[in-house]
Design a protein around this motif. Structure first.
Motif, PDB file in Angstrom:
ATOM      1  N   VAL A  85      -6.659 -52.752  16.566  1.00 26.21           N
ATOM      2  CA  VAL A  85      -7.060 -52.037  15.344  1.00 26.21           C
ATOM      3  C   VAL A  85      -6.984 -52.981  14.141  1.00 26.21           C
ATOM      4  O   VAL A  85      -7.813 -52.908  13.233  1.00 26.21           O
ATOM      5  N   GLY A  86      -5.995 -53.896  14.170  1.00 25.48           N
ATOM      6  CA  GLY A  86      -5.868 -54.873  13.088  1.00 25.48           C
ATOM      7  C   GLY A  86      -7.123 -55.728  12.978  1.00 25.48           C
ATOM      8  O   GLY A  86      -7.601 -56.000  11.868  1.00 25.48           O
ATOM      9  N   ILE A  87      -7.688 -56.132  14.137  1.00 24.21           N
ATOM     10  CA  ILE A  87      -8.926 -56.918  14.126  1.00 24.21           C
ATOM     11  C   ILE A  87     -10.067 -56.092  13.532  1.00 24.21           C
ATOM     12  O   ILE A  87     -10.865 -56.582  12.730  1.00 24.21           O
ATOM     13  N   ALA A  88     -10.120 -54.786  13.885  1.00 26.84           N
ATOM     14  CA  ALA A  88     -11.166 -53.900  13.350  1.00 26.84           C
ATOM     15  C   ALA A  88     -11.053 -53.817  11.825  1.00 26.84           C
ATOM     16  O   ALA A  88     -12.059 -53.913  11.113  1.00 26.84           O
ATOM     17  N   VAL A  89      -9.811 -53.668  11.326  1.00 22.88           N
ATOM     18  CA  VAL A  89      -9.600 -53.589   9.867  1.00 22.88           C
ATOM     19  C   VAL A  89     -10.101 -54.877   9.213  1.00 22.88           C
ATOM     20  O   VAL A  89     -10.794 -54.845   8.193  1.00 22.88           O
ATOM     21  N   LEU A  90      -9.770 -56.009   9.849  1.00 25.69           N
ATOM     22  CA  LEU A  90     -10.184 -57.309   9.296  1.00 25.69           C
ATOM     23  C   LEU A  90     -11.707 -57.415   9.243  1.00 25.69           C
ATOM     24  O   LEU A  90     -12.284 -57.855   8.236  1.00 25.69           O
ATOM     25  N   VAL A  91     -12.376 -56.988  10.338  1.00 25.48           N
ATOM     26  CA  VAL A  91     -13.847 -57.054  10.385  1.00 25.48           C
ATOM     27  C   VAL A  91     -14.443 -56.186   9.275  1.00 25.48           C
ATOM     28  O   VAL A  91     -15.349 -56.619   8.544  1.00 25.48           O
ATOM     29  N   PHE A  92     -13.904 -54.958   9.124  1.00 26.35           N
ATOM     30  CA  PHE A  92     -14.440 -54.067   8.080  1.00 26.35           C
ATOM     31  C   PHE A  92     -14.157 -54.635   6.694  1.00 26.35           C
ATOM     32  O   PHE A  92     -14.961 -54.471   5.781  1.00 26.35           O
ATOM     33  N   PHE A  93     -13.003 -55.313   6.542  1.00 27.64           N
ATOM     34  CA  PHE A  93     -12.681 -55.896   5.235  1.00 27.64           C
ATOM     35  C   PHE A  93     -13.658 -57.027   4.907  1.00 27.64           C
ATOM     36  O   PHE A  93     -14.112 -57.157   3.768  1.00 27.64           O
ATOM     37  N   ILE A  94     -13.994 -57.833   5.923  1.00 26.75           N
ATOM     38  CA  ILE A  94     -14.964 -58.914   5.694  1.00 26.75           C
ATOM     39  C   ILE A  94     -16.328 -58.304   5.332  1.00 26.75           C
ATOM     40  O   ILE A  94     -17.037 -58.805   4.457  1.00 26.75           O
ATOM     41  N   MET A  95     -16.671 -57.157   5.992  1.00 30.54           N
ATOM     42  CA  MET A  95     -17.923 -56.464   5.642  1.00 30.54           C
ATOM     43  C   MET A  95     -17.876 -56.020   4.180  1.00 30.54           C
ATOM     44  O   MET A  95     -18.890 -56.074   3.458  1.00 30.54           O
ATOM     45  N   TYR A  96     -16.687 -55.590   3.735  1.00 28.87           N
ATOM     46  CA  TYR A  96     -16.521 -55.182   2.323  1.00 28.87           C
ATOM     47  C   TYR A  96     -16.783 -56.377   1.398  1.00 28.87           C
ATOM     48  O   TYR A  96     -17.478 -56.250   0.385  1.00 28.87           O
ATOM     49  N   LEU A  97     -16.230 -57.557   1.781  1.00 35.69           N
ATOM     50  CA  LEU A  97     -16.435 -58.754   0.943  1.00 35.69           C
ATOM     51  C   LEU A  97     -17.926 -59.095   0.841  1.00 35.69           C
ATOM     52  O   LEU A  97     -18.414 -59.452  -0.228  1.00 35.69           O
ATOM     53  N   PHE A  98     -18.637 -58.960   1.980  1.00 38.08           N
ATOM     54  CA  PHE A  98     -20.086 -59.217   1.958  1.00 38.08           C
ATOM     55  C   PHE A  98     -20.794 -58.200   1.069  1.00 38.08           C
ATOM     56  O   PHE A  98     -21.731 -58.540   0.348  1.00 38.08           O
ATOM     57  N   LEU A  99     -20.329 -56.939   1.124  1.00 39.14           N
ATOM     58  CA  LEU A  99     -20.917 -55.891   0.277  1.00 39.14           C
ATOM     59  C   LEU A  99     -20.768 -56.257  -1.197  1.00 39.14           C
ATOM     60  O   LEU A  99     -21.726 -56.178  -1.973  1.00 39.14           O
ATOM     61  N   VAL A 100     -19.553 -56.698  -1.571  1.00 37.89           N
ATOM     62  CA  VAL A 100     -19.298 -57.044  -2.983  1.00 37.89           C
ATOM     63  C   VAL A 100     -20.114 -58.273  -3.373  1.00 37.89           C
ATOM     64  O   VAL A 100     -20.715 -58.315  -4.452  1.00 37.89           O
TER      65      VAL A 100
END
Ligand SMILES: [Zn+2]
Length: 312
Positions: A266-281
């Protein structure tokens, strides 16, 4: 060759709907520069409050008609957020490495750099939540925007606390209070983060960019769900730890292994979604910059000689 073909020119932003030069605004229309209600005024005139040409304010609520300076602030804010988070990632990675080597002085420097990078993120988020000077959009995302700013103020207080705890020896009682405050600040950060995704999902509708809006709406659900599961798994793993140690003689504890693996996945999933957030910003930042450029052209087209000054 066809005679009279005009040379290619850079694409101009879409212009506001054509209006007769003598048209009078018969509905509430905020000035794009200062928010003054231009209702009842002639389109060919100037805002009585700030002197901006009224024709720049009749194009609807899209960002490309907004104050270019405000749009540039949004772009700068988004860039600072991304830069700050990348710096936090790198610092955490390096500090983690030196943590293994137990070099306390390097860890202290790491804390300072991480706090500075955190402040970059805070300044960036503050800029990106600067209200549109026309007041447009506040009915859709004003609450989220203000909530983000409140949590940013809490974030600053948390940064100060971190420096204090890193460089001073606190009484155990005080330390407990500080840790409780840091936990509360952590919860506020999560709330502010979700408010930020809500804000981006609404603000990107004013570009309009469906892919950015969809991405923000997806992350608004995906990040809290995976993060919640991650925290739950972490707590369960920590709770299982002592039981596992106590039962070591009886062989490996399956619950401890299960929760440990769950936390990692789940930690890896959170990291992937966080990187997606950075790309969004980052993508939003690029888009805000393009909109600022378009708005600058639009404002110049509508008013080549802006008076721009309020009468003293
Ligand atoms: Zn005005």
């Amino acid at each position: 060759m066809t005679q009279g073909t005009p040379p290619p020119s850079p694409p101009l932003p879409p212009l506001p709907p054509p209006m007769s030069a003598s048209a009078t605004l018969n509905s509430d229309t905020p000035c794009r520069k200062c928010g003054y209600n231009l209702r009842g005024l002639n389109v060919s005139g100037r805002c009585p409050e700030c002197g901006a040409a009224i024709s720049i304010s009749v194009g609807g609520d899209l960002l490309r008609y907004s104050d270019p300076d405000w749009l540039q602030k949004l772009a700068n804010g988004a860039n600072l957020i991304v830069t700050g988070y990348i710096a936090i990632f790198l610092t955490t990675f390096v500090a983690g490495f030196f943590g293994i080597l137990r070099l306390r002085s390097v860890l202290a420097v790491g804390t300072l750099v991480a706090v500075a990078a955190g402040l970059l993120v805070i300044v960036g988020a503050w800029l990106v939540t600067e209200p549109d000077p026309s007041g447009i959009g506040e009915d859709r995302y004003g609450t989220a925007r203000r909530l983000i700013r409140i949590t940013l103020a809490i974030g600053i207080a948390d940064s100060i606390l971190r420096i204090i705890t890193q460089f001073s020896t606190l009484h155990p009682g005080v330390r407990l209070i500080v840790h409780s405050l840091q936990l509360a600040a952590g919860i506020a950060t999560v709330i502010g983060f979700l408010a930020q995704l809500q804000y981006f999902s609404k603000l990107t509708q004013r570009i309009p960019d469906d892919s950015l809006t969809t991405r923000a709406n997806f992350l608004k659900i995906a990040l809290p769900v995976t993060y919640g599961i991650f925290v739950a798994f972490t707590v369960l793993t920590v709770v299982q730890g002592p039981i596992a140690r106590g039962a070591r003689a009886l062989g490996p504890n399956p619950a401890f292994l299960l929760f440990g693996c769950g936390t990692a996945i789940v930690g890896i999933a959170v990291l992937v979604f966080f990187i997606m957030y950075l790309f969004l910003v980052a993508r939003s930042g690029r888009s805000f910059k393009e909109q600022a450029h378009a708005a600058r052209q639009m404002w110049h087209w509508a008013d080549p000689n802006p008076s721009g000054l309020t009468q003293a």
